[in-house]
Motif scaffolding. Structure first.
Motif, mmCIF file in Angstrom:
data_model
loop_
_atom_site.group_PDB
_atom_site.id
_atom_site.type_symbol
_atom_site.label_atom_id
_atom_site.label_comp_id
_atom_site.label_asym_id
_atom_site.label_seq_id
_atom_site.Cartn_x
_atom_site.Cartn_y
_atom_site.Cartn_z
ATOM 1 N N TYR A 130 10.430 8.986 -2.337
ATOM 2 C CA TYR A 130 11.844 9.026 -1.922
ATOM 3 C C TYR A 130 12.719 8.315 -2.961
ATOM 4 O O TYR A 130 13.853 7.946 -2.670
ATOM 5 N N GLU A 154 3.700 4.010 -3.515
ATOM 6 C CA GLU A 154 3.682 5.394 -3.981
ATOM 7 C C GLU A 154 4.477 6.274 -3.011
ATOM 8 O O GLU A 154 5.243 7.149 -3.427
ATOM 9 N N GLU A 155 4.282 6.014 -1.726
ATOM 10 C CA GLU A 155 4.993 6.763 -0.688
ATOM 11 C C GLU A 155 6.509 6.518 -0.815
ATOM 12 O O GLU A 155 7.300 7.460 -0.779
ATOM 13 N N GLU A 187 0.830 -1.209 0.000
ATOM 14 C CA GLU A 187 0.000 0.000 0.000
ATOM 15 C C GLU A 187 0.867 1.262 0.000
ATOM 16 O O GLU A 187 0.349 2.363 -0.112
ATOM 17 N N LEU A 188 2.164 1.094 0.199
ATOM 18 C CA LEU A 188 3.040 2.254 0.416
ATOM 19 C C LEU A 188 4.002 2.489 -0.737
ATOM 20 O O LEU A 188 4.924 3.303 -0.624
#
Lengths: 163, 182
Positions: free
Chosen positions: A63, A58-59, A55-56
């Motif tokens: 970086y 994109e997060e 789910e992360l």
């Protein structure tokens, strides 16, 4: 051997990502990499570390970080798991010789013959900037990874501001 | 930087949270939940029981933590509850989603729509609300706040700001301890 710590060069490796493709760590030079070693495919979903990381992506992308997950399971098991769980990142197979890469990173569990639950954040030049060994049954979450990536980003921009 | 300690709740309970109970209750329980997660569905009746048991001593807060790839209807369900919240119907919608999880999960988007009717939501207003980015942003911000607080799966619980490692069956005992010390 203890888990490789921050400041060490991340050992390169080439592992199968699918039954007919391989991935090398060195391909990601110039980008940040998150290595997630985990004990086994097919753990239950609700508390699943990889489901959270999935789910992360994109997060992590903010970086410029690529997630690579590694276990000793075979490429066919990985392929089935990826399809079932809709993972959008590579699962690498540390299968033959079994656990060789996990050993290099100091995260192989000799007794159970699996990779331990461990995280590494590797910078653009291939240096480990953060590592963490989680108790086997404990999903480490993603806050440590995000903090490490954040620290790296602010460190880099600081240097750029100075030069 | 090898050490890594799970942080406590990094986003304090605020006015825009979904809250049941009194602000001055000695114990605040925050749940990060996914409406399609079976474990959250199992925790739901126990949470209701705990709320009855502890009454005014407990404040309960629900935040969204949909694992959308694992549970494709988790996000639409969360959106529906947030749209209901704009009509002051958050808790009825939240309860309906957990009480009927198995049914709507089996019927997909149509199953969810039954909830709008069951709770009596103005569907046109809900549809308008969902076309704006606010609800999406709220769910994402709940989710990232949870990730930053060390939530690693669902349901994730915090008691008075500290993350609970155990599962929901251990909550009642922990709350009783906190009430006693209050």
């Amino acid at each position: 051997m203890a888990i490789l710590s921050a400041g060490k060069a991340a050992p390169d490796f080439t592992l199968r990502s699918t039954p007919d493709q391989t991935v090398s760590l060195s391909e990601f030079r110039g980008r940040n990499v998150i290595l997630a070693f985990y004990p086994a495919d097919w753990s239950p979903v609700c508390g699943d570390e990889l489901a959270l990381f999935n789910e992360l992506l994109e997060e992590f992308g903010k970086y410029d970080a690529q997630l690579l997950a590694i276990s000793v399971d075979g490429a066919w098991s990985h392929a089935a798991l990826s399809r079932d769980r809709k993972y959008h990142f590579p699962l690498l197979s540390d299968f033959e010789p079994k656990g060789a890469v996990a050993r290099k990173y100091g995260v192989y569990d000799e007794k159970d013959g699996v990779a331990e639950r461990a995280l590494f954040v590797i910078d653009r030049s291939g240096v480990i900037r953060w590592s963490y060994l989680s108790p086997m049954g404990v999903n480490p979450g993603a806050d440590g990874i995000l903090k490490a990536l954040e620290a790296m980003q602010s460190g880099t921009s600081l240097k750029q501001a100075v030069s | 930087m090898n050490a890594h300690q799970a942080p406590d709740l990094v986003v304090p309970v605020a006015a825009n949270d979904h809250v049941q109970g009194h602000a001055n209750a000695p114990v605040t329980l925050v749940e990060y939940g996914d409406y399609q997660c079976p474990a959250c569905g199992m925790a739901y009746p126990e949470l209701k029981r705990i709320q009855r048991e502890f009454g005014a001593n407990l404040r309960f807060v629900f935040r969204n933590f949909p694992l959308s790839e694992a549970h494709p209807l988790a996000r639409p369900a969360a959106e529906m509850a947030e749209a209901a919240a704009l009509q002051h119907q958050f808790w009825p919608m939240h309860d309906w989603l957990y009480e009927n999880q198995e049914e709507w999960s089996a019927y997909g988007a149509e199953g969810l729509e039954a909830g709008l009717r069951a709770v009596g939501i103005d569907e046109a207003a809900a549809a308008r609300a969902l076309r704006k980015p606010d609800i999406d942003q709220r769910i994402r911000s709940d989710f990232m706040g949870g990730v930053r607080s060390g939530v690693n799966g669902t349901p994730g619980f915090f008691l008075n700001g500290h993350r609970c490692e155990g599962d929901f069956r251990s909550l009642a005992g922990l709350i009783a301890g906190l009430v006693e010390r209050a």
